[in-house]
Write a protein that holds these residues in place. Structure first.
Motif, PDB file in Angstrom:
ATOM      1  N   LEU A  33       0.491  -4.629   7.493  1.00  0.00           N
ATOM      2  CA  LEU A  33       1.187  -4.455   6.216  1.00  0.00           C
ATOM      3  C   LEU A  33       1.559  -5.795   5.591  1.00  0.00           C
ATOM      4  O   LEU A  33       1.660  -5.910   4.366  1.00  0.00           O
ATOM      5  CB  LEU A  33       2.429  -3.588   6.405  1.00  0.00           C
ATOM      6  CG  LEU A  33       2.170  -2.126   6.783  1.00  0.00           C
ATOM      7  CD1 LEU A  33       3.496  -1.383   6.956  1.00  0.00           C
ATOM      8  CD2 LEU A  33       1.309  -1.426   5.729  1.00  0.00           C
ATOM      9  N   ASN A  34       1.785  -6.796   6.415  1.00  0.00           N
ATOM     10  CA  ASN A  34       2.192  -8.110   5.901  1.00  0.00           C
ATOM     11  C   ASN A  34       1.032  -9.101   5.922  1.00  0.00           C
ATOM     12  O   ASN A  34       1.217 -10.291   6.168  1.00  0.00           O
ATOM     13  CB  ASN A  34       3.357  -8.659   6.716  1.00  0.00           C
ATOM     14  CG  ASN A  34       2.987  -8.872   8.189  1.00  0.00           C
ATOM     15  OD1 ASN A  34       1.982  -8.331   8.655  1.00  0.00           O
ATOM     16  ND2 ASN A  34       3.782  -9.647   8.909  1.00  0.00           N
ATOM     17  N   HIS A  35      -0.191  -8.598   5.647  1.00  0.00           N
ATOM     18  CA  HIS A  35      -1.362  -9.460   5.730  1.00  0.00           C
ATOM     19  C   HIS A  35      -1.310 -10.577   4.683  1.00  0.00           C
ATOM     20  O   HIS A  35      -0.599 -10.496   3.676  1.00  0.00           O
ATOM     21  CB  HIS A  35      -2.654  -8.640   5.570  1.00  0.00           C
ATOM     22  CG  HIS A  35      -2.872  -8.053   4.214  1.00  0.00           C
ATOM     23  ND1 HIS A  35      -3.279  -8.782   3.113  1.00  0.00           N
ATOM     24  CD2 HIS A  35      -2.760  -6.773   3.762  1.00  0.00           C
ATOM     25  CE1 HIS A  35      -3.416  -8.004   2.065  1.00  0.00           C
ATOM     26  NE2 HIS A  35      -3.093  -6.773   2.419  1.00  0.00           N
ATOM     27  N   PRO A  50      -2.157  -6.201  -1.794  1.00  0.00           N
ATOM     28  CA  PRO A  50      -1.937  -5.538  -0.503  1.00  0.00           C
ATOM     29  C   PRO A  50      -2.860  -4.340  -0.299  1.00  0.00           C
ATOM     30  O   PRO A  50      -2.985  -3.486  -1.174  1.00  0.00           O
ATOM     31  CB  PRO A  50      -0.468  -5.122  -0.562  1.00  0.00           C
ATOM     32  CG  PRO A  50      -0.107  -5.149  -2.012  1.00  0.00           C
ATOM     33  CD  PRO A  50      -0.953  -6.201  -2.638  1.00  0.00           C
ATOM     34  N   GLN A  51      -3.484  -4.300   0.863  1.00  0.00           N
ATOM     35  CA  GLN A  51      -4.416  -3.214   1.170  1.00  0.00           C
ATOM     36  C   GLN A  51      -3.748  -1.847   1.128  1.00  0.00           C
ATOM     37  O   GLN A  51      -4.334  -0.868   0.658  1.00  0.00           O
ATOM     38  CB  GLN A  51      -5.037  -3.439   2.550  1.00  0.00           C
ATOM     39  CG  GLN A  51      -6.049  -2.380   2.952  1.00  0.00           C
ATOM     40  CD  GLN A  51      -6.438  -2.508   4.418  1.00  0.00           C
ATOM     41  OE1 GLN A  51      -5.596  -2.489   5.305  1.00  0.00           O
ATOM     42  NE2 GLN A  51      -7.733  -2.650   4.659  1.00  0.00           N
ATOM     43  N   VAL A  52      -2.524  -1.766   1.605  1.00  0.00           N
ATOM     44  CA  VAL A  52      -1.849  -0.466   1.666  1.00  0.00           C
ATOM     45  C   VAL A  52      -1.646   0.127   0.278  1.00  0.00           C
ATOM     46  O   VAL A  52      -1.656   1.350   0.107  1.00  0.00           O
ATOM     47  CB  VAL A  52      -0.491  -0.597   2.409  1.00  0.00           C
ATOM     48  CG1 VAL A  52       0.515  -1.406   1.583  1.00  0.00           C
ATOM     49  CG2 VAL A  52       0.062   0.770   2.762  1.00  0.00           C
ATOM     50  N   TRP A  80      -4.541   6.769   9.001  1.00  0.00           N
ATOM     51  CA  TRP A  80      -3.946   5.655   8.245  1.00  0.00           C
ATOM     52  C   TRP A  80      -3.297   6.169   6.964  1.00  0.00           C
ATOM     53  O   TRP A  80      -2.204   5.722   6.592  1.00  0.00           O
ATOM     54  CB  TRP A  80      -5.024   4.621   7.912  1.00  0.00           C
ATOM     55  CG  TRP A  80      -4.521   3.455   7.112  1.00  0.00           C
ATOM     56  CD1 TRP A  80      -3.938   2.328   7.587  1.00  0.00           C
ATOM     57  CD2 TRP A  80      -4.539   3.334   5.680  1.00  0.00           C
ATOM     58  NE1 TRP A  80      -3.594   1.487   6.546  1.00  0.00           N
ATOM     59  CE2 TRP A  80      -3.957   2.074   5.367  1.00  0.00           C
ATOM     60  CE3 TRP A  80      -4.997   4.133   4.644  1.00  0.00           C
ATOM     61  CZ2 TRP A  80      -3.820   1.623   4.051  1.00  0.00           C
ATOM     62  CZ3 TRP A  80      -4.871   3.691   3.345  1.00  0.00           C
ATOM     63  CH2 TRP A  80      -4.293   2.448   3.058  1.00  0.00           C
ATOM     64  N   THR A 128       0.702   5.724   6.012  1.00  0.00           N
ATOM     65  CA  THR A 128       1.081   4.896   4.859  1.00  0.00           C
ATOM     66  C   THR A 128       1.390   5.747   3.628  1.00  0.00           C
ATOM     67  O   THR A 128       1.406   5.231   2.511  1.00  0.00           O
ATOM     68  CB  THR A 128      -0.045   3.901   4.532  1.00  0.00           C
ATOM     69  OG1 THR A 128      -1.259   4.632   4.276  1.00  0.00           O
ATOM     70  CG2 THR A 128      -0.262   2.928   5.678  1.00  0.00           C
ATOM     71  N   LEU A 159       2.816   4.858  -0.150  1.00  0.00           N
ATOM     72  CA  LEU A 159       2.671   3.425  -0.431  1.00  0.00           C
ATOM     73  C   LEU A 159       1.420   3.111  -1.245  1.00  0.00           C
ATOM     74  O   LEU A 159       1.204   1.968  -1.627  1.00  0.00           O
ATOM     75  CB  LEU A 159       2.624   2.632   0.884  1.00  0.00           C
ATOM     76  CG  LEU A 159       3.851   2.759   1.794  1.00  0.00           C
ATOM     77  CD1 LEU A 159       3.638   1.958   3.081  1.00  0.00           C
ATOM     78  CD2 LEU A 159       5.114   2.284   1.073  1.00  0.00           C
ATOM     79  N   HIS A 160       0.617   4.128  -1.538  1.00  0.00           N
ATOM     80  CA  HIS A 160      -0.644   3.906  -2.245  1.00  0.00           C
ATOM     81  C   HIS A 160      -0.414   3.833  -3.756  1.00  0.00           C
ATOM     82  O   HIS A 160       0.368   4.608  -4.302  1.00  0.00           O
ATOM     83  CB  HIS A 160      -1.621   5.039  -1.916  1.00  0.00           C
ATOM     84  CG  HIS A 160      -1.699   5.340  -0.456  1.00  0.00           C
ATOM     85  ND1 HIS A 160      -1.643   6.620   0.060  1.00  0.00           N
ATOM     86  CD2 HIS A 160      -1.782   4.504   0.609  1.00  0.00           C
ATOM     87  CE1 HIS A 160      -1.715   6.575   1.374  1.00  0.00           C
ATOM     88  NE2 HIS A 160      -1.791   5.305   1.738  1.00  0.00           N
TER      89      HIS A 160
END
Length: 344
Positions: free
Chosen positions: A202-204, A281-283, A297, A301, A304-305
């Motif tokens: 999440l913090n990528h 962010p990917q999420v 996934w 998540t 959060l999308h």
């Protein structure tokens, strides 16, 4: 900017004979349309995206001329002559423009995308770049001023200027689940999403990912936000140059997405310190290959999308079926009440 002018000039030449038709339906009716579309891909759109940013800033005081939106029946000839210089200041709101490119067969996808944007109150910022006359007339007859045919290049005195507003580009096989603009934090030049399906923490990092097996990254070119900075201008310039240097052929089927990745790789901070790139962010902005194929996934998540992209699947009917399977095909039940285009 010379490359920008050249790219749009080529597109303009393709349209020249079509404009002489008193009753045009679509440039796709041309016997050479399929070939030219394959050759140019979305290169013309890259040039257009740059010009949209330029014109929004350079012409802030321009307003739509009286009469072009007046009355319940708009003359076809007026929309044929409707220009980007008129459209940009009419559509852009709060320093932002949302751009998409659509041809007639994909009007249902445009409508579905618009419904999701309307629910978040951003629909008035949308400018549709019509790839054919049928789309131009269909949109403007229902939503006056929100579609423009691919325009000619502006005067060089205008084109060399670059100002201080932002432009978002979306493909229309997307659905907005939440407002994306709070995620465009900071003052970065270019914002984009990763097309890889591997789950990130999440913090990528928000830096450009390392290159893959083909020597380049796998960034998606279907959702981009650019601020009109020198850094973004350089990325656009490099992006336009890539397909021009490696044109499409039956052997080498180059397209805009690898070109975009090469442009990002060649303007990354490691090479040019003043170009500021930002991975979203990917999420919040997952690729379809992750969202539709990893339900564990998705559940972990949930909530959060922000924007869901219906890629990793081809075929008109297959895409619509997947929209429906996931409860995200809004056109059938909500178009009349929630889309600015109504039931198109």
């Amino acid at each position: 900017m010379k490359n920008v002018m050249s790219s749009i000039h080529q597109r303009q030449q393709q349209q020249q004979h079509l404009l002489s038709d008193p009753n045009p339906i679509s440039p796709r009716s041309s016997p050479n349309w399929g070939r030219s579309a394959a050759v140019f891909g979305r290169t013309w759109l890259l040039a257009l995206l740059t010009l949209v940013v330029v014109l929004w800033v350079v012409l802030p005081d321009l307003r739509a001329p009286d009469g072009i939106f007046g009355g319940s029946k708009v003359a076809v000839s007026k929309w044929r002559d409707y220009t980007l210089e008129e459209a940009v200041p009419f559509v852009a709101k709060n320093g932002t423009l949302i751009v998409c490119a659509v041809s007639q067969p994909y009007l249902p996808f445009l409508n579905n995308w618009l419904i999701s944007i309307s629910r978040l109150k951003h629909q008035d910022k949308v400018l549709v770049i019509a790839e054919d006359y049928a789309t131009l007339f269909a949109v403007n007859s229902r939503w006056p001023g929100h579609a423009v045919l691919v325009p000619p290049a502006p005067d060089a005195q205008v084109a060399h200027k670059f100002g201080s507003q932002g432009v978002m580009y979306n493909d229309v096989d997307m659905v907005w689940m939440a407002d994306p603009f709070p995620y465009l934090e900071g003052d970065h030049d270019v914002y984009f999403t990763d097309d890889m399906t591997a789950v990130k923490p999440l913090n990528h990092s928000h830096d450009l990912p390392p290159p893959g097996k083909k020597g380049r990254t796998y960034i998606c070119s279907c959702m981009i936000f650019m601020r009109p900075t020198d850094g973004a201008k350089l990325v656009m310039k490099k992006w336009i140059e890539e397909p021009q240097a490696q044109p499409w052929s039956n052997v080498k089927k180059s397209n805009d997405q690898p070109a975009f990745n090469w442009a990002l790789n060649r303007t990354s901070a490691q090479l040019i310190k003043w170009v500021d790139l930002y991975l979203l962010p990917q999420v919040a902005f997952p690729t379809g290959g992750l969202y539709f194929k990893n339900q564990t996934w998705v559940q972990e998540t949930k909530g959060l999308h922000v924007i869901i992209h219906y890629n990793y699947i081809t075929g008109f009917e297959k895409k619509i079926k997947r929209f429906r399977d996931f409860g995200l095909w809004f056109v059938d039940d909500y178009a009349v009440l929630e889309s600015p285009l109504g039931s198109i």
